[in-house]
Design an enzyme around this catalytic site. Structure first.
Site, PDB file in Angstrom:
ATOM      1  N   GLY A  14       4.778 -19.257  -2.213  1.00 46.42           N
ATOM      2  CA  GLY A  14       4.069 -18.873  -3.439  1.00 46.42           C
ATOM      3  C   GLY A  14       3.397 -17.519  -3.318  1.00 46.42           C
ATOM      4  O   GLY A  14       2.357 -17.275  -3.920  1.00 46.42           O
ATOM      5  N   GLY A  15       3.992 -16.595  -2.522  1.00 42.63           N
ATOM      6  CA  GLY A  15       3.497 -15.212  -2.462  1.00 42.63           C
ATOM      7  C   GLY A  15       4.077 -14.422  -3.627  1.00 42.63           C
ATOM      8  O   GLY A  15       4.609 -14.994  -4.590  1.00 42.63           O
ATOM      9  N   THR A  47       0.334 -12.013   0.712  1.00 40.96           N
ATOM     10  CA  THR A  47       0.314 -10.958  -0.317  1.00 40.96           C
ATOM     11  C   THR A  47      -1.118 -10.601  -0.718  1.00 40.96           C
ATOM     12  O   THR A  47      -1.413  -9.438  -0.996  1.00 40.96           O
ATOM     13  CB  THR A  47       1.104 -11.430  -1.562  1.00 40.96           C
ATOM     14  OG1 THR A  47       2.461 -11.646  -1.191  1.00 40.96           O
ATOM     15  CG2 THR A  47       1.043 -10.409  -2.680  1.00 40.96           C
ATOM     16  N   SER A  49      -3.646 -10.120   0.871  1.00 44.03           N
ATOM     17  CA  SER A  49      -4.357  -9.187   1.756  1.00 44.03           C
ATOM     18  C   SER A  49      -3.780  -7.774   1.688  1.00 44.03           C
ATOM     19  O   SER A  49      -4.281  -6.875   2.353  1.00 44.03           O
ATOM     20  CB  SER A  49      -4.331  -9.695   3.196  1.00 44.03           C
ATOM     21  OG  SER A  49      -3.007  -9.707   3.645  1.00 44.03           O
ATOM     22  N   PHE A 118       1.298   8.169   0.574  1.00 48.52           N
ATOM     23  CA  PHE A 118       1.555   7.176   1.609  1.00 48.52           C
ATOM     24  C   PHE A 118       2.529   7.768   2.620  1.00 48.52           C
ATOM     25  O   PHE A 118       3.313   8.668   2.289  1.00 48.52           O
ATOM     26  CB  PHE A 118       2.132   5.894   0.980  1.00 48.52           C
ATOM     27  CG  PHE A 118       1.238   4.692   1.152  1.00 48.52           C
ATOM     28  CD1 PHE A 118       0.005   4.630   0.518  1.00 48.52           C
ATOM     29  CD2 PHE A 118       1.611   3.618   1.959  1.00 48.52           C
ATOM     30  CE1 PHE A 118      -0.826   3.525   0.675  1.00 48.52           C
ATOM     31  CE2 PHE A 118       0.782   2.502   2.121  1.00 48.52           C
ATOM     32  CZ  PHE A 118      -0.430   2.462   1.480  1.00 48.52           C
ATOM     33  N   ALA A 159       7.316 -27.183   4.060  1.00 47.74           N
ATOM     34  CA  ALA A 159       8.764 -27.470   4.080  1.00 47.74           C
ATOM     35  C   ALA A 159       9.241 -27.558   5.525  1.00 47.74           C
ATOM     36  O   ALA A 159       8.985 -26.652   6.325  1.00 47.74           O
ATOM     37  CB  ALA A 159       9.522 -26.376   3.343  1.00 47.74           C
ATOM     38  N   GLN A 232       7.857  -3.760  12.595  1.00 45.37           N
ATOM     39  CA  GLN A 232       6.991  -2.608  12.332  1.00 45.37           C
ATOM     40  C   GLN A 232       5.610  -2.766  12.970  1.00 45.37           C
ATOM     41  O   GLN A 232       4.984  -3.820  12.838  1.00 45.37           O
ATOM     42  CB  GLN A 232       6.807  -2.416  10.829  1.00 45.37           C
ATOM     43  CG  GLN A 232       5.872  -1.268  10.495  1.00 45.37           C
ATOM     44  CD  GLN A 232       6.063  -0.753   9.080  1.00 45.37           C
ATOM     45  OE1 GLN A 232       5.536  -1.334   8.144  1.00 45.37           O
ATOM     46  NE2 GLN A 232       6.826   0.301   8.924  1.00 45.37           N
ATOM     47  N   HIS A 234       1.933  -1.154  12.710  1.00 51.81           N
ATOM     48  CA  HIS A 234       1.114  -0.298  11.849  1.00 51.81           C
ATOM     49  C   HIS A 234       0.178   0.515  12.729  1.00 51.81           C
ATOM     50  O   HIS A 234      -0.427  -0.026  13.660  1.00 51.81           O
ATOM     51  CB  HIS A 234       0.302  -1.180  10.890  1.00 51.81           C
ATOM     52  CG  HIS A 234      -0.313  -0.413   9.751  1.00 51.81           C
ATOM     53  ND1 HIS A 234      -1.327   0.492   9.940  1.00 51.81           N
ATOM     54  CD2 HIS A 234      -0.039  -0.416   8.426  1.00 51.81           C
ATOM     55  CE1 HIS A 234      -1.662   1.016   8.761  1.00 51.81           C
ATOM     56  NE2 HIS A 234      -0.893   0.470   7.826  1.00 51.81           N
ATOM     57  N   LEU A 244      -6.174  -5.098   9.507  1.00 53.71           N
ATOM     58  CA  LEU A 244      -5.569  -3.855   9.027  1.00 53.71           C
ATOM     59  C   LEU A 244      -6.580  -2.912   8.391  1.00 53.71           C
ATOM     60  O   LEU A 244      -7.407  -3.323   7.583  1.00 53.71           O
ATOM     61  CB  LEU A 244      -4.495  -4.186   7.974  1.00 53.71           C
ATOM     62  CG  LEU A 244      -3.799  -2.951   7.400  1.00 53.71           C
ATOM     63  CD1 LEU A 244      -2.790  -2.394   8.385  1.00 53.71           C
ATOM     64  CD2 LEU A 244      -3.125  -3.267   6.084  1.00 53.71           C
ATOM     65  N   GLU A 247      -3.140   2.186   5.218  1.00 54.98           N
ATOM     66  CA  GLU A 247      -2.656   3.563   5.238  1.00 54.98           C
ATOM     67  C   GLU A 247      -3.296   4.392   4.118  1.00 54.98           C
ATOM     68  O   GLU A 247      -3.336   5.622   4.178  1.00 54.98           O
ATOM     69  CB  GLU A 247      -1.137   3.512   5.042  1.00 54.98           C
ATOM     70  CG  GLU A 247      -0.419   4.773   5.370  1.00 54.98           C
ATOM     71  CD  GLU A 247       1.076   4.506   5.565  1.00 54.98           C
ATOM     72  OE1 GLU A 247       1.411   3.699   6.461  1.00 54.98           O
ATOM     73  OE2 GLU A 247       1.875   5.077   4.829  1.00 54.98           O
ATOM     74  N   ARG A 278       5.315   5.318   9.821  1.00 58.48           N
ATOM     75  CA  ARG A 278       4.538   4.463  10.726  1.00 58.48           C
ATOM     76  C   ARG A 278       5.080   4.425  12.143  1.00 58.48           C
ATOM     77  O   ARG A 278       4.316   4.393  13.105  1.00 58.48           O
ATOM     78  CB  ARG A 278       4.496   3.046  10.155  1.00 58.48           C
ATOM     79  CG  ARG A 278       3.658   3.010   8.912  1.00 58.48           C
ATOM     80  CD  ARG A 278       3.629   1.655   8.287  1.00 58.48           C
ATOM     81  NE  ARG A 278       2.719   1.711   7.149  1.00 58.48           N
ATOM     82  CZ  ARG A 278       2.555   0.732   6.287  1.00 58.48           C
ATOM     83  NH1 ARG A 278       3.252  -0.384   6.411  1.00 58.48           N
ATOM     84  NH2 ARG A 278       1.704   0.850   5.302  1.00 58.48           N
ATOM     85  N   HIS A 346       2.964  -5.468  12.248  1.00 54.77           N
ATOM     86  CA  HIS A 346       2.578  -5.491  10.846  1.00 54.77           C
ATOM     87  C   HIS A 346       3.628  -6.086   9.907  1.00 54.77           C
ATOM     88  O   HIS A 346       3.284  -6.766   8.946  1.00 54.77           O
ATOM     89  CB  HIS A 346       2.263  -4.060  10.404  1.00 54.77           C
ATOM     90  CG  HIS A 346       1.764  -3.933   9.006  1.00 54.77           C
ATOM     91  ND1 HIS A 346       0.631  -4.580   8.566  1.00 54.77           N
ATOM     92  CD2 HIS A 346       2.231  -3.252   7.936  1.00 54.77           C
ATOM     93  CE1 HIS A 346       0.421  -4.283   7.282  1.00 54.77           C
ATOM     94  NE2 HIS A 346       1.387  -3.496   6.879  1.00 54.77           N
ATOM     95  N   ARG A 381      10.293   0.464   7.728  1.00 53.29           N
ATOM     96  CA  ARG A 381       9.904   0.380   6.317  1.00 53.29           C
ATOM     97  C   ARG A 381       8.894   1.470   5.991  1.00 53.29           C
ATOM     98  O   ARG A 381       8.010   1.752   6.808  1.00 53.29           O
ATOM     99  CB  ARG A 381       9.251  -0.986   6.080  1.00 53.29           C
ATOM    100  CG  ARG A 381       8.577  -1.118   4.745  1.00 53.29           C
ATOM    101  CD  ARG A 381       7.939  -2.483   4.611  1.00 53.29           C
ATOM    102  NE  ARG A 381       6.662  -2.564   5.265  1.00 53.29           N
ATOM    103  CZ  ARG A 381       5.479  -2.564   4.628  1.00 53.29           C
ATOM    104  NH1 ARG A 381       5.434  -2.461   3.328  1.00 53.29           N
ATOM    105  NH2 ARG A 381       4.357  -2.678   5.294  1.00 53.29           N
ATOM    106  N   GLY A 383       5.571   2.362   4.114  1.00 52.67           N
ATOM    107  CA  GLY A 383       4.443   1.635   3.549  1.00 52.67           C
ATOM    108  C   GLY A 383       4.474   1.732   2.032  1.00 52.67           C
ATOM    109  O   GLY A 383       4.840   2.781   1.490  1.00 52.67           O
TER     110      GLY A 383
END
Ligand code: FAD
Length: 568
Positions: A14-15, A47, A49, A118, A159, A232, A234, A244, A247, A278, A346, A381, A383
């Protein structure tokens, strides 16, 4: 509850990705029976955070091609470019959609959407809501799901299994955590949106729930995992505990300073400085620390993130969460003192292998969000691409699954009953079994092994040792004894199931890292320091074969951007 609850579509997670998928499916067909199974209340998903913001080319000075190129360059040319092109093309409409659903994006003085810089992005294109972007997004999405009466939630349900037959998925077995009771949900399609697996590592910015369960469940159900070696790190987590520091702090102008008071990035990324990608900034910090130019502390050496020159007012207005975290967790007012920071795990770039429709190789099984690997992230990735990724591809997953379901007839449930009984026996055995091993001890060794043997720098020996340790830990897990025998909110039992997922995913990470004898993006092999396009412009794909991990390669999709030297 009936013995088997029937749904057309089940979403695990449920994010941002799970909620966006649910809304999309409900909009395609308001008669679909949609269920969301989540081990935490949805607004507590990781999500919430997310701090810094989400990327989309919305300004006149920007372009879709520039966003695509930055993302592909950031990925060290391992991203699949057809996926990146789709992503950048649909990013803006998702930002606007969220705006219309009430997400309070921050504004420029003229009332247009504000953007910030970013890392690795060539222009300012990160939209934000102060530095609490994920908080506002998850609440906006959650509220929107409430509008759809055909979305039913199972909050605090864990689950444990995705069930399949010869035609594809049949449903999910899940445990209601407050009763410990297992239950079977039948479904014609399943979307896995369970987020990343950062908790394999000890020093991580990830919430305790990010244990990669969905990647493991999909892998066991027959789907493949892709690019698992790419983890990744960070550059700026609080030195003491890994919380965290977004960035956005550097996007708003923060400096990174070594113990000699030097902005050392001038020696590594002179043009980009604090706004480099990063992977490169994390390595630069580690080089400074290794050269003795970090600050010493009993809990690990660190460098400084200096925001003092930004002033109290800007910090309060644009970085209120950074201020709160620095004050609450380090006793520091960032307007007066620099913040001690160091790199931390991260994001999981790898994940469940899906095509552009978010389908796995198992019919009816889809995946979206951090848990999948399309891949727009490749080896590193950028950011602020992820929150957009959850929206763009969460929507695709929801729509595609809903469209496919309408073509299907109902599934037989006899096989679900057997699956439920088997799972009940497994859990009962786990609760009752006697043994010499404990969940926390195995977990701690796993975390230390991943930190030390599969961290920012890797080499063959460290990886081999790490793999051997993980294989031993998998054996030990068979002989674990749980102290808590209760059915009600048995967190030790849940931790044990999560640990099983992480030990498998850790094995996949290390096996892929061993096979990739080059350095690319976040994957730095001290014994193979160069990128090797001749042999490694490939994805690694891990599949379960005869109870063992089989590793194969898949080509990288290149549309318009040929690999080039990655310089900033
Ligand atoms: C501290 C932090 C800050 C970040 N900041 C940014 C940012 O500014 N910009 C950006 O683009 N990205 C950011 N990221 C990354 C981004 O937030 C995540 O990649 C993204 O939110 C993941 O969303 P998701 O929906 O895929 O998964 P999550 O939000 O992690 O949700 C996973 C869901 O799966 C459920 N679940 C998991 N296992 C089970 C199970 N076994 N049974 C039932 N349910 C299960 C959980 O309950 C949860 O609801 C940040 C990440 C962190 C850690």
């Amino acid at each position: 509850m009936e013995e088997i609850t029937q749904h057309d579509l089940l979403i695990i997670g449920g994010g941002a990705a799970g909620l966006r998928a649910a809304i999309a499916a409900a909009e395609v067909n308001p008669d679909l029976k949609i269920g969301i199974v989540s081990k935490v209340y949805p607004t507590r998903s990781h999500t919430v955070s997310a701090e810094g913001g989400l990327a989309a080319a919305i300004k006149d000075y920007d372009s879709l091609d520039q966003h695509a190129y930055d993302t592909i360059k950031g990925s060290d040319f391992l991203a699949d470019q057809d996926a990146v092109e789709y992503f950048v093309q649909h990013a803006k409409e998702e930002i606007m959609q969220m705006e219309h659903w009430g997400c309070p994006w921050s504004r420029e003085k003229d009332g247009t959407l504000a953007v910030r810089a970013f890392g690795g992005m060539s222009v300012k294109r990160t939209i934000f809501a102060a530095d609490k972007t994920g908080f506002y997004m998850i609440h906006t999405l959650f509220e929107r799901t409430l509008k759809h009466e055909n979305i039913k939630r199972y909050d605090e349900w864990y689950a444990t299994k995705i069930t399949t037959d010869q035609h594809g998925v049949t449903g999910v077995i899940a445990m209601q955590m407050k009763t410990g009771k297992l239950h079977a949900f039948s479904a014609k399609a399943i979307i896995v949106c369970t987020g990343g697996a950062g908790r394999m590592y000890r020093f991580t910015t990830n919430g305790g729930i990010k244990t990669g369960d969905g990647m493991y469940l999909a892998y066991v159900a027959g789907a493949s995992l892709k690019d698992m070696e790419f983890i990744q790190f960070h550059p700026t987590a609080l030195a003491r505990n890994g919380v965290l520091i977004t960035e956005a702090a550097r996007g708003e102008g923060g400096y990174l300073i070594n113990k000699d008071g030097e902005r050392f990035l001038k020696n590594y990324l002179p043009e980009k400085m604090e706004l480099g990608p990063r992977d490169m900034i994390s390595r630069a910090i580690m080089s400074e620390i290794r050269a003795g130019r970090g600050f010493k502390s009993p809990y690990g050496n660190y460098i400084h993130l200096d925001l003092r020159h930004l002033g109290d007012q800007l910090i309060k207005e644009k970085l209120p969460l950074v201020r709160e975290i620095a004050m609450e967790f380090a006793g520091i007012d960032p307007a007066k003192e620099p913040i001690p920071v160091t790199p931390a795990q991260h994001y999981t770039m790898g994940g469940i292998d899906v095509n552009l429709d978010m389908e796995t190789s198992v019919p009816g099984l889809y995946a979206a969000g951090e848990t999948n690997c399309i891949s727009i992230n490749g080896a590193n990735r950028l950011g602020s691409n992820s929150l957009t990724d959850c929206l763009v591809f969460g929507k695709v997953a929801g729509e595609k699954a809903a469209q496919e379901i309408s073509k299907k007839t109902s599934k037989t449930t006899a096989q679900m009953k057997t699956a439920l009984e088997d799972e009940e026996k497994n859990i009962a055995r786990l609760l009752e079994q006697k043994g010499s091993e404990s969940v926390p001890a195995i977990r701690m060794t796993m975390e230390e092994t991943m930190d030390q043997n599969a961290g920012i720098y890797r080499d063959q020996k460290a990886l081999e040792d790490g793999l051997n340790t993980l294989l031993e830990l998998q054996q030990k897990l068979q002989h674990v004894q749980l102290k808590d025998k209760s059915k009600i909110f048995n967190t030790e039992l849940i931790n044990c199931l999560e640990l099983k997922s992480m030990l498998t995913l850790g094995e996949a990470t290390i096996r892929c890292a061993m096979a990739r004898k080059e350095s690319r993006g976040s994957h730095t092999r001290s014994d193979f320091p160069d990128r090797d396009d001749k042999n490694f412009m490939i994805h690694h794909v891990v599949t379960k074969k005869d109870n063992a991990m089989s590793l194969t390669n898949a080509p990288v999709t290149i549309t318009r951007w040929q690999p080039e030297v990655r310089k900033y």
